[in-house]
Enzyme design. Structure first.
Site, short mmCIF file in Angstrom:
data_model
loop_
_atom_site.label_atom_id
_atom_site.label_comp_id
_atom_site.label_asym_id
_atom_site.label_seq_id
_atom_site.Cartn_x
_atom_site.Cartn_y
_atom_site.Cartn_z
N LYS A 9 0.83 -1.14 -0.18
CA LYS A 9 0.08 -0.08 -0.02
C LYS A 9 0.66 1.21 -0.06
O LYS A 9 2.14 1.08 0.24
CB LYS A 9 -1.00 0.04 1.15
CG LYS A 9 -1.99 -1.21 1.20
CD LYS A 9 -3.06 -0.97 2.32
CE LYS A 9 -3.80 -2.22 2.30
NZ LYS A 9 -4.93 -2.04 3.34
N TYR A 49 -12.72 -3.15 -2.87
CA TYR A 49 -13.24 -2.87 -1.52
C TYR A 49 -14.65 -2.89 -1.53
O TYR A 49 -15.26 -1.96 -0.56
CB TYR A 49 -12.45 -1.77 -0.73
CG TYR A 49 -11.18 -1.65 -0.41
CD1 TYR A 49 -10.79 -3.30 0.32
CD2 TYR A 49 -10.10 -1.06 -0.64
CE1 TYR A 49 -9.27 -3.44 0.62
CE2 TYR A 49 -8.66 -0.97 -0.36
CZ TYR A 49 -8.43 -2.29 0.62
OH TYR A 49 -7.14 -2.45 0.92
N ASN A 112 -2.17 0.26 6.86
CA ASN A 112 -1.61 -0.90 7.45
C ASN A 112 -0.86 -1.73 6.46
O ASN A 112 -0.72 -3.16 6.38
CB ASN A 112 -2.70 -1.99 7.97
CG ASN A 112 -3.67 -2.04 7.01
OD1 ASN A 112 -3.74 -1.47 5.77
ND2 ASN A 112 -4.87 -3.05 7.30
N HIS A 115 -2.17 -5.25 1.54
CA HIS A 115 -3.32 -6.05 1.41
C HIS A 115 -2.89 -7.39 1.12
O HIS A 115 -2.10 -7.75 0.22
CB HIS A 115 -4.25 -5.52 0.16
CG HIS A 115 -5.18 -6.36 -0.14
ND1 HIS A 115 -6.46 -6.59 0.43
CD2 HIS A 115 -5.23 -7.13 -1.37
CE1 HIS A 115 -7.18 -7.56 -0.30
NE2 HIS A 115 -6.40 -7.95 -1.29
N GLU A 126 -9.23 -11.32 -7.46
CA GLU A 126 -8.21 -10.15 -7.32
C GLU A 126 -7.03 -10.23 -8.64
O GLU A 126 -6.46 -9.29 -9.05
CB GLU A 126 -7.70 -9.82 -5.92
CG GLU A 126 -8.81 -9.74 -5.08
CD GLU A 126 -8.39 -9.93 -3.53
OE1 GLU A 126 -7.23 -9.94 -3.32
OE2 GLU A 126 -9.44 -9.52 -2.84
N1 UDP Z 1 -9.72 -0.46 7.07
C1 UDP Z 1 -10.01 0.92 7.79
N2 UDP Z 1 -10.78 0.84 9.00
C2 UDP Z 1 -11.52 -0.23 9.31
C3 UDP Z 1 -11.49 -1.57 8.56
C4 UDP Z 1 -10.56 -1.35 7.43
O1 UDP Z 1 -9.18 1.99 7.20
O2 UDP Z 1 -11.98 -0.08 10.55
C5 UDP Z 1 -9.06 -0.48 5.57
C6 UDP Z 1 -7.63 -1.02 6.24
O3 UDP Z 1 -6.61 -0.51 5.26
C7 UDP Z 1 -8.01 -2.44 5.77
C8 UDP Z 1 -8.81 -2.31 4.64
O4 UDP Z 1 -9.89 -1.52 4.86
O5 UDP Z 1 -6.69 -3.15 5.28
C9 UDP Z 1 -9.61 -3.48 4.19
O6 UDP Z 1 -10.44 -3.98 5.28
P1 UDP Z 1 -10.61 -5.47 5.53
O7 UDP Z 1 -11.52 -5.55 6.69
O8 UDP Z 1 -11.02 -6.31 4.05
O9 UDP Z 1 -9.20 -5.86 6.22
P2 UDP Z 1 -8.10 -6.70 5.70
O10 UDP Z 1 -8.47 -7.92 4.93
O11 UDP Z 1 -7.06 -5.79 4.88
O12 UDP Z 1 -7.49 -7.16 6.92
MG MG Z 2 -9.94 -7.82 3.21
#
Ligand code: UDP
Ligand code: MG
Length: 154
Positions: A9, A49, A112, A115, A126
């Protein structure tokens, strides 16, 4: 062998952590089957997303994911989806276990680092969303016989 999809990212690009993150996957024994830099736009992020578009933080996530180019990659290995998700760690870096990428490199829930696909089905979707077939390469690591036992190679 299985394949998964990752995005390094903008937080990773901006903090010059590309090498550190990729090194972890290479040391683990995963093969980089495809890799490129690209700019994400709103359309592809709304697809990628789709499960989050109605969440209040989505505009902020969109802004974050378009802040710099990203690096997208396809990693290949046995149980690659599960292995890479485990290496990635919990979504919020502050909750992610030490030893995971998010646990070691971040402090944020949004910023974070990476992805990683969450299931083989989503990995395939994807990979097809971000890569053309000719951008994914079929080759073998020289050290493959030291990474896997013969009965683990399929
Ligand atoms: N995210 C965020 N706030 C939240 C949850 C998710 O900013 O409360 C962002 C974060 O960058 C995350 C991405 O949205 O990696 C996708 O969310 P997901 O729940 O799919 O988490 P991941 O699979 O990345 O762990
Ligand atoms: Mg996810």
């Amino acid at each position: 062998m299985d394949q998964t999809f990752i995005i390094l990212k903008p937080s990773t690009i901006a903090r010059c952590l590309v090498g550190d993150v990729l090194t972890r996957f290479q040391r683990k024994g995963l093969l980089i089957a495809g890799i490129k830099m690209m700019c994400l736009d709103e359309a592809i992020l709304r697809e990628h997303y789709a499960h989050l578009v109605d969440r209040p933080f989505f505009p902020s996530l969109l802004h974050s994911m378009t802040a710099t180019p990203v690096i997208v990659a396809v990693l290949r290995g046995k149980n690659a989806v599960e292995v890479v998700r485990a290496m990635t760690g919990a979504t919020n870096c502050r909750n992610a276990a030490p030893g995971t990428i998010r646990g070691d490199f971040g402090m944020s829930g949004q910023e974070n680092i990476i992805h990683a696909s969450d299931s083989p089905e989503n990995a395939e979707i994807e990979i097809n969303r971000f890569f053309r077939p000719e951008e994914i390469f079929d080759y073998t690591l020289a050290g493959i016989g030291s990474i896997y036992a013969p009965d683990e190679l399929d």
